[in-house]
Design an enzyme around this catalytic site. Sequence first.
Site, PDB file in Angstrom:
ATOM      1  N   CYS A  82       0.863  -1.185   0.000  1.00  0.00           N
ATOM      2  CA  CYS A  82       0.000   0.000   0.000  1.00  0.00           C
ATOM      3  C   CYS A  82       0.895   1.229   0.000  1.00  0.00           C
ATOM      4  O   CYS A  82       1.659   1.433   0.953  1.00  0.00           O
ATOM      5  CB  CYS A  82      -0.890  -0.020   1.234  1.00  0.00           C
ATOM      6  SG  CYS A  82      -1.959   1.431   1.368  1.00  0.00           S
ATOM      7  N   GLU A 116     -10.785   0.481  -5.391  1.00  0.00           N
ATOM      8  CA  GLU A 116      -9.748  -0.360  -4.811  1.00  0.00           C
ATOM      9  C   GLU A 116     -10.257  -1.757  -4.472  1.00  0.00           C
ATOM     10  O   GLU A 116     -11.371  -1.920  -3.969  1.00  0.00           O
ATOM     11  CB  GLU A 116      -9.180   0.273  -3.534  1.00  0.00           C
ATOM     12  CG  GLU A 116      -8.141   1.328  -3.774  1.00  0.00           C
ATOM     13  CD  GLU A 116      -7.285   1.571  -2.553  1.00  0.00           C
ATOM     14  OE1 GLU A 116      -7.070   0.615  -1.763  1.00  0.00           O
ATOM     15  OE2 GLU A 116      -6.829   2.706  -2.380  1.00  0.00           O
ATOM     16  N   HIS A 157      -3.253  -4.181 -10.523  1.00  0.00           N
ATOM     17  CA  HIS A 157      -3.993  -3.004 -11.003  1.00  0.00           C
ATOM     18  C   HIS A 157      -4.387  -3.202 -12.458  1.00  0.00           C
ATOM     19  O   HIS A 157      -3.606  -3.728 -13.258  1.00  0.00           O
ATOM     20  CB  HIS A 157      -3.136  -1.740 -10.885  1.00  0.00           C
ATOM     21  CG  HIS A 157      -2.837  -1.357  -9.460  1.00  0.00           C
ATOM     22  ND1 HIS A 157      -3.616  -0.485  -8.740  1.00  0.00           N
ATOM     23  CD2 HIS A 157      -1.869  -1.781  -8.610  1.00  0.00           C
ATOM     24  CE1 HIS A 157      -3.126  -0.360  -7.518  1.00  0.00           C
ATOM     25  NE2 HIS A 157      -2.068  -1.140  -7.412  1.00  0.00           N
TER      26      HIS A 157
HETATM   27  N1  LIG Z   1      -6.646  -1.973  -1.702  1.00  0.00           N
HETATM   28  C1  LIG Z   1      -5.302  -2.255  -2.190  1.00  0.00           C
HETATM   29  C2  LIG Z   1      -4.244  -2.002  -1.099  1.00  0.00           C
HETATM   30  C3  LIG Z   1      -4.123  -0.526  -0.779  1.00  0.00           C
HETATM   31  C4  LIG Z   1      -3.584   0.208  -1.944  1.00  0.00           C
HETATM   32  C5  LIG Z   1      -3.707   1.720  -1.882  1.00  0.00           C
HETATM   33  N2  LIG Z   1      -4.420   2.256  -0.775  1.00  0.00           N
HETATM   34  C6  LIG Z   1      -2.351   2.374  -2.002  1.00  0.00           C
HETATM   35  O1  LIG Z   1      -2.165   3.493  -1.501  1.00  0.00           O
HETATM   36  O2  LIG Z   1      -1.479   1.788  -2.694  1.00  0.00           O
HETATM   37  C7  LIG Z   1      -5.195  -3.729  -2.619  1.00  0.00           C
HETATM   38  O3  LIG Z   1      -5.954  -4.565  -2.113  1.00  0.00           O
HETATM   39  O4  LIG Z   1      -4.304  -4.018  -3.447  1.00  0.00           O
END
Ligand SMILES: N[C@H](CCC[C@H](N)C(=O)O)C(=O)O
Length: 320
Positions: free
Chosen positions: A134, A280, A227
Amino acid sequence: MYSRSALTPPTSQILGFASAAAIHNRSHFLSNASCSFQRPRVVSTRSRNRNFVHANIASMTAFRKYHGLGNDFVLIDNRHDAAPVLTPVEAEKVCNRNTGVGADGVIFLLPPSNPSSDFGMRLYNSDGTEPEMCGNGIRCLARFAADLGLHGKTPGKYVVDTGAGEIVPEMEPGSEEVRVDMGTPILEPQNVPTKLNTTEANGYQDVLKGVAGRDWTFVCVSMGNPHAITFVTKKEYDDMDSRLEAVGPDFENHSVFPQRTNTEFVFERSKTEFDMLVWERGAGRTMACGTGACAVLVAAVLTGRADKDVPVIIHLPGVT
Ligand SMILES: N[C@H](CCC[C@H](N)C(=O)O)C(=O)O
């Protein structure tokens, strides 16, 4: 708004944030009721014509609340144990914005898992799932460690073990800003992972058919977490903004993403400015997504929409 330095060899991602995280570091406490996780139950009772408020507080877990560009987290100093003090279910309750503290996730500052690192980081999304990494979260973790008066082996930086390997947030002395090299993007479809054929031979793009009433051309990038990025017109961007809650889960949980996915809808203002809307994985609509911003830059470079040697700005709805 993310100010993004250009991609530097080996296409690592330096994530500089135009506006430093506004840090909320008032300490708070969560109660761990013995039978189930609840916030301090506050019961209003009327007695002798006066209102009494009883706080039923069992054991306590101290936390602090931080955010990076509105991507907000509960942070817990968990250095006393290699395992997070909260379960995923408890973390989900903490993240509930009506009955809990309210956050996009819970982040645990852990002891290091190898001698070369300073700390470990694990986190749970607001749905209780555990991602690998994150970007905004590790920035908040660095500020949290600094606020606790902790120092890394090297001044001004912390070496943190994460699900995506060692990540090193850096803090300028006396500055609120935290910068972090997000590491090298992963593009091989099987390692993102995705079943879409977003191979180099296919121009790093493939079409996902029949979602939210149409087909979408995606670039798929992993920053340790998956992503899926699609470039859309301004009209399509605004339309998606109006129905993101309704259709975001259709992308997040699609079968072409074996570990689900974070999804970014991007409008290209120019070769140096983009608008990013994010749904997300495990958290839904968030104000910002650090790994997502990196993935968007990589996708823009791969598709010729940005130049890897020219910094870009990524605008986020609601963040000025
Ligand atoms: N929900 C994301 C993790 C947090 C990513 C995001 N909040 C960041 O700042 O990179 C996942 O499950 O891959």
